[in-house]
Design a protein around this motif. Structure first.
Motif, mmCIF file in Angstrom:
data_model
loop_
_atom_site.group_PDB
_atom_site.id
_atom_site.type_symbol
_atom_site.label_atom_id
_atom_site.label_comp_id
_atom_site.label_asym_id
_atom_site.label_seq_id
_atom_site.Cartn_x
_atom_site.Cartn_y
_atom_site.Cartn_z
ATOM 1 N N LEU A 19 -6.373 13.277 -7.929
ATOM 2 C CA LEU A 19 -6.868 12.170 -7.118
ATOM 3 C C LEU A 19 -6.893 12.590 -5.653
ATOM 4 C CD1 LEU A 19 -4.933 9.205 -8.756
ATOM 5 C CD2 LEU A 19 -7.347 9.748 -9.017
ATOM 6 N N SER A 20 -7.996 12.303 -4.999
ATOM 7 C CA SER A 20 -8.140 12.652 -3.586
ATOM 8 C C SER A 20 -7.629 11.516 -2.711
ATOM 9 C CB SER A 20 -9.611 12.923 -3.264
ATOM 10 O OG SER A 20 -10.358 11.711 -3.323
ATOM 11 N N HIS A 21 -7.507 11.795 -1.426
ATOM 12 C CA HIS A 21 -7.145 10.754 -0.466
ATOM 13 C C HIS A 21 -8.180 9.633 -0.496
ATOM 14 C CE1 HIS A 21 -3.951 13.121 1.542
ATOM 15 N NE2 HIS A 21 -4.709 14.167 1.248
ATOM 16 N N ARG A 22 -9.469 10.007 -0.587
ATOM 17 C CA ARG A 22 -10.530 8.997 -0.617
ATOM 18 C C ARG A 22 -10.404 8.114 -1.858
ATOM 19 N NH1 ARG A 22 -14.964 11.942 0.168
ATOM 20 N NH2 ARG A 22 -15.265 11.309 2.333
ATOM 21 N N ASN A 23 -10.026 8.689 -2.993
ATOM 22 C CA ASN A 23 -9.859 7.895 -4.209
ATOM 23 C C ASN A 23 -8.872 6.750 -3.974
ATOM 24 O OD1 ASN A 23 -9.956 10.851 -6.352
ATOM 25 N ND2 ASN A 23 -11.631 9.523 -5.702
ATOM 26 N N LEU A 24 -7.736 7.049 -3.355
ATOM 27 C CA LEU A 24 -6.685 6.053 -3.183
ATOM 28 C C LEU A 24 -6.992 5.070 -2.060
ATOM 29 C CD1 LEU A 24 -3.802 8.529 -3.843
ATOM 30 C CD2 LEU A 24 -4.222 6.475 -5.168
ATOM 31 N N THR A 25 -7.595 5.535 -0.971
ATOM 32 C CA THR A 25 -7.946 4.589 0.100
ATOM 33 C C THR A 25 -9.066 3.655 -0.351
ATOM 34 O OG1 THR A 25 -9.445 6.213 1.120
ATOM 35 C CG2 THR A 25 -7.186 6.117 1.958
ATOM 36 N N TRP A 61 3.909 6.563 -12.548
ATOM 37 C CA TRP A 61 2.838 5.774 -13.169
ATOM 38 C C TRP A 61 1.788 5.480 -12.101
ATOM 39 C CZ3 TRP A 61 2.842 -0.041 -14.699
ATOM 40 C CH2 TRP A 61 1.804 -0.292 -15.615
ATOM 41 N N ILE A 62 0.551 5.439 -12.485
ATOM 42 C CA ILE A 62 -0.553 5.275 -11.543
ATOM 43 C C ILE A 62 -0.452 3.968 -10.768
ATOM 44 C CG2 ILE A 62 -2.041 4.308 -13.349
ATOM 45 C CD1 ILE A 62 -3.118 6.347 -10.226
ATOM 46 N N VAL A 63 0.127 2.920 -11.346
ATOM 47 C CA VAL A 63 0.140 1.618 -10.678
ATOM 48 C C VAL A 63 0.904 1.666 -9.362
ATOM 49 C CG1 VAL A 63 1.041 -0.739 -10.820
ATOM 50 C CG2 VAL A 63 -0.277 0.199 -12.703
ATOM 51 N N ASP A 64 2.114 2.232 -9.358
ATOM 52 C CA ASP A 64 2.858 2.270 -8.107
ATOM 53 C C ASP A 64 2.262 3.272 -7.125
ATOM 54 O OD1 ASP A 64 4.737 0.276 -8.628
ATOM 55 O OD2 ASP A 64 6.328 1.450 -7.706
ATOM 56 N N GLN A 65 1.634 4.326 -7.613
ATOM 57 C CA GLN A 65 0.923 5.241 -6.726
ATOM 58 C C GLN A 65 -0.265 4.526 -6.083
ATOM 59 O OE1 GLN A 65 1.537 8.507 -5.838
ATOM 60 N NE2 GLN A 65 3.489 8.313 -6.889
ATOM 61 N N MET A 66 -1.032 3.832 -6.911
ATOM 62 C CA MET A 66 -2.204 3.099 -6.429
ATOM 63 C C MET A 66 -1.802 2.079 -5.371
ATOM 64 S SD MET A 66 -4.357 0.285 -8.626
ATOM 65 C CE MET A 66 -3.090 -0.966 -8.414
ATOM 66 N N TRP A 67 -0.689 1.384 -5.624
ATOM 67 C CA TRP A 67 -0.292 0.322 -4.721
ATOM 68 C C TRP A 67 0.462 0.861 -3.504
ATOM 69 C CZ3 TRP A 67 -2.171 -4.404 -6.232
ATOM 70 C CH2 TRP A 67 -1.983 -5.440 -5.319
ATOM 71 N N GLY A 68 1.450 1.713 -3.740
ATOM 72 C CA GLY A 68 2.267 2.197 -2.640
ATOM 73 C C GLY A 68 1.500 3.042 -1.648
ATOM 74 N N LEU A 69 0.590 3.912 -2.149
ATOM 75 C CA LEU A 69 -0.166 4.789 -1.270
ATOM 76 C C LEU A 69 -1.542 4.232 -0.909
ATOM 77 C CD1 LEU A 69 0.586 8.344 -2.708
ATOM 78 C CD2 LEU A 69 1.792 7.081 -0.948
ATOM 79 N N GLY A 70 -2.061 3.343 -1.733
ATOM 80 C CA GLY A 70 -3.398 2.812 -1.485
ATOM 81 C C GLY A 70 -3.385 1.413 -0.913
ATOM 82 N N VAL A 71 -3.001 0.442 -1.722
ATOM 83 C CA VAL A 71 -3.120 -0.961 -1.335
ATOM 84 C C VAL A 71 -2.168 -1.317 -0.193
ATOM 85 C CG1 VAL A 71 -3.041 -3.341 -2.164
ATOM 86 C CG2 VAL A 71 -3.816 -1.514 -3.695
ATOM 87 N N ALA A 72 -0.898 -0.941 -0.314
ATOM 88 C CA ALA A 72 0.077 -1.320 0.710
ATOM 89 C C ALA A 72 -0.261 -0.703 2.060
ATOM 90 C CB ALA A 72 1.481 -0.910 0.276
ATOM 91 N N LEU A 73 -0.673 0.565 2.066
ATOM 92 C CA LEU A 73 -1.071 1.201 3.329
ATOM 93 C C LEU A 73 -2.328 0.553 3.903
ATOM 94 C CD1 LEU A 73 -0.548 5.070 2.901
ATOM 95 C CD2 LEU A 73 0.645 3.524 4.448
ATOM 96 N N GLN A 74 -3.309 0.329 3.037
ATOM 97 C CA GLN A 74 -4.581 -0.229 3.493
ATOM 98 C C GLN A 74 -4.411 -1.658 3.998
ATOM 99 O OE1 GLN A 74 -7.358 1.762 3.129
ATOM 100 N NE2 GLN A 74 -8.880 0.378 3.963
ATOM 101 N N GLY A 75 -3.596 -2.442 3.304
ATOM 102 C CA GLY A 75 -3.457 -3.857 3.646
ATOM 103 C C GLY A 75 -2.326 -4.170 4.600
ATOM 104 N N GLY A 76 -1.531 -3.165 4.997
ATOM 105 C CA GLY A 76 -0.405 -3.434 5.888
ATOM 106 C C GLY A 76 0.675 -4.254 5.218
ATOM 107 N N MET A 77 0.841 -4.077 3.892
ATOM 108 C CA MET A 77 1.846 -4.820 3.152
ATOM 109 C C MET A 77 3.237 -4.232 3.384
ATOM 110 S SD MET A 77 0.059 -5.464 -0.554
ATOM 111 C CE MET A 77 1.206 -6.770 -1.011
ATOM 112 N N THR A 78 4.259 -4.995 3.008
ATOM 113 C CA THR A 78 5.636 -4.528 3.058
ATOM 114 C C THR A 78 6.067 -4.118 1.661
ATOM 115 O OG1 THR A 78 6.138 -6.038 4.877
ATOM 116 C CG2 THR A 78 8.003 -5.119 3.662
ATOM 117 N N MET A 79 6.457 -2.859 1.499
ATOM 118 C CA MET A 79 6.966 -2.353 0.227
ATOM 119 C C MET A 79 8.457 -2.648 0.144
ATOM 120 S SD MET A 79 4.741 -0.719 -1.823
ATOM 121 C CE MET A 79 5.570 0.627 -2.660
#
Length: 642
Positions: free
Chosen positions: A212-218, A244-262
């Motif tokens: 998975l590339s950086h672009r894939n996750l962003t 598991w892909i879910v925490d990778q998707m969220w921790g590196l993708g969604v949380a970073l993109q959305g400014g969420m608190t992990m």
């Protein structure tokens, strides 16, 4: 980076570390980026702290000789160090691979050799011991960096091992010597660079490594932020394994993109308590989590007094009625609406608060099919639980149910920027910027994964009139009986696992005249039931072969049979004498059944259900949790359900 009304990055063209840098500049010390509970107290890490730790990891790796293009493996639990290590590695051009902490030493060694990892981040002494046990076969590993120093005092003279704290100190020292180095290295990254590898589930053989590339996750993060209007500062709690892909998707993708608190719970045992304290707004986790939670709730209700059982039954009846009307888009009359408010006050809210789920705006279940009964149960008690769908190669979850269009049998509609279509053979195909780059060092498998530029999911499905996707099951696992009837075993198995007494079920029937099942009882719930009935037992083996337990599971299977068409009814079943286990290659590390392996391992028992035998003598070895093996000698009975 453009902004959408100053709420979210609209579309970010850069790497994950570059996105972190942008968010740290935006939020600084004004907003929490990470919280971790330690010794009962929540520790807060702001965005500028987040970036500082990532910088120190990155520079610490450089100080150890790590170079652009090298790879690092992470064998970590749900703690902030996972994010610091992963993003720090990626900031200096490294590629990461997360592995399950539950994996045995030889399994880890195989993955590390395929990756040729030069650095390993290990959670604690247990994981370090696994590395030491296989050290002779890990010549490419230059350093093992351990995070938890507990029990590591006697290891300190080994230069192969370095503490995470020491890594941070090396990074801080290099930063003082060369304050521009981190920024120069981080800017070299490109969106199309490979960021990480994720191992596939491996249900049919050795797991492949999806790149998975950086672009894939962003891109995946951007799709989620747009789809459900995630706001900066929303809480997410990390409970799925980082491998598991879910925490990778969220921790590196969604949380970073959305400014969420992990948020990271203290231990797996304190998750429900930590839920209550943090009040996360959304969660995605595996279907097994919801199946086990529903079982625990219903068992506790059954153990309560008659008044509580009566109130819950009436409240659930009202809740189901409201949920059904909402799904069908029907109006709710004033009387029912009033009863629903009263049930929420007296039953739903206290119950959801007790299990830590009171503040969820929405909850999603993915990774494996789930029984509609489980979703109906939670929606009836006020939890907005919905199915979703995705896969590692697609960058994670790309199909969700909109709040106003929940359909129990579907997995909803695609996220923004995702296209889904159905091939002539009913295979689900997907296209988006989040689709992976290919399999690591496996050109042939990569070529086979695409058709005309579309990713082949391997799942059969169809779209309904409203554009919702219905998943039939894995194409390769569709069962055809002797009469030619075709269906997915998942359809039956998920309904069986709605029972609080059934932990796992595997359906057989390919080319056979009827269907059979192999059942794992839920040791905790069934054990409690046996104690209430004054039935003595010692081990799982002993309990599973008790006659009253057979009758209990028979009743549960007959309930499911009543809901199934004739061709899908279970005729016979056996209660397996041991739990299916990932260490025995019977399950994947994410809990999916490896059907081919299970079929081969238990062929003698399966054949007995079709040959008319009433029982099978089983002799062999069994492996216990501590790694020791023992001898078993038992008789497994074939039980007729029809």
């Amino acid at each position: 980076m453009d902004a959408d009304k100053d709420n979210h990055p609209d579309s970010f063209s850069g790497t994950l570390p570059q996105l972190l840098m942008a968010q740290a500049a935006r939020f600084g010390s004004k907003q929490a980026a990470i919280r971790e509970k330690a010794y009962g107290i929540w520790q807060t890490c702001h965005w500028e702290d987040y970036l500082r730790y990532v910088k120190q990891v990155a520079l610490g790796l450089i100080a150890l000789g790590f170079r652009r293009g090298d790879s690092a493996a992470l064998i970590t639990d749900n703690h902030p160090e996972w994010l610091f290590a992963e993003l720090g590695t990626q900031a200096v051009g490294g590629i990461t691979l997360n592995l399950f902490t539950s994996a045995i030493a030889e399994e880890l060694k195989t993955s590390l050799n395929r990756l040729q990892a030069s650095v390993i981040f290990a959670q604690d002494q247990e994981q370090v011991d696994k590395m030491i046990a296989t050290r002779a076969g890990l010549d490419h590993v230059r350093h093992v960096i351990y995070i938890d120093p507990t029990g590591m005092r006697t290891y300190r003279n080994d230069p192969w091992l370095i503490s995470f704290r020491e890594l941070l100190e090396k990074g801080a020292e290099l930063d003082r010597q060369n304050p521009d180095l981190f920024l120069a290295e981080a800017r070299k990254g490109r969106p199309e660079d490979t960021a990480l590898l994720i191992q596939t589930s491996g249900t049919t053989g050795m797991p492949k490594m999806a790149m998975l590339s950086h672009r894939n996750l962003t891109a995946m993060g951007e799709s989620w932020v747009r789809a459900i209007s995630i706001q900066p500062g929303e809480n997410w709690i990390s409970i799925s394994p980082p491998a598991w892909i879910v925490d990778q998707m969220w921790g590196l993708g969604v949380a970073l993109q959305g400014g969420m608190t992990m948020n990271f719970p203290e231990t797996s045992e304190t998750v429900q308590e930590d839920f209550r304290e943090i009040g996360p707004s959304r969660i995605i986790t595996a279907s097994r989590f919801w199946e086990e939670l529903s079982s625990r709730i219903r068992v506790r209700i059954a153990d309560s007094g008659w008044m509580k059982r009566f109130l819950f039954a009436q409240a659930e009846r009202v809740g189901r009625s409201v949920a059904d009307r909402r799904i069908r888009g029907e109006a709710i009359n004033p009387a029912l609406k009033a009863l629903h408010r009263l049930a929420a006050l007296l039953v739903y809210r206290p119950l959801l608060d007790r299990v830590g789920c009171a503040n969820f705006q929405s909850a999603y279940t993915g990774g494996h099919p789930i029984s509609p009964d489980v979703i109906t149960f939670f929606r009836a008690i006020g939890l907005n639980l919905k199915q979703c769908y995705g896969l590692t190669e697609a960058g994670g979850i790309f199909q969700i149910q909109p709040d106003d269009e929940v359909k129990l049998e579907t997995v909803g509609k695609p996220l923004p920027g995702v296209k889904v279509r159905i091939a002539e053979d009913q295979e689900v195909l997907v296209s988006s910027r989040a689709v992976f780059q290919g399999y690591h060092q496996d050109y042939q498998a990569t070529e086979a994964a695409f058709v005309d530029g579309w990713l082949r999911t391997g799942d059969a499905g169809y779209l309904d009139r409203d554009g919702h996707l219905l998943i039939i099951g894995r194409k390769e696992e569709i069962i055809r009986t002797k009469s030619g009837e075709a269906f997915s075993p998942d359809f039956i198995e998920t309904r069986l696992k709605f029972s609080p007494f059934i932990k796992e079920a595997v359906i057989f029937g390919e080319g056979r005249p009827f269907l059979t099942a192999m059942i794992n009882i839920d040791f905790g719930n069934t054990g409690n039931w046996a104690e209430q009935k004054m039935i003595p037992y010692t081990t799982y083996l002993d309990l599973s072969q008790q006659k009253p337990v057979e009758e209990l599971i028979l009743a549960e299977i007959r309930k499911v049979n009543e809901q199934l068409p004739e061709v899908m009814k279970i005729h016979k079943f056996i209660l397996l004498y041991k739990l299916l286990d990932a260490d025995d290659d019977e399950l994947t590390r994410t809990g999916k059944v490896r059907r081919r392996f299970v079929y081969g391992l238990y062929l003698r028992l399966i054949e007995a259900m079709y040959s008319g035998e009433e029982s099978v003598r089983v002799k062999g070895k069994i492996r216990y949790r501590d790694g020791q093996t023992g001898e078993i000698d038992t008789c497994v009975r074939v039980i007729k359900a029809l």
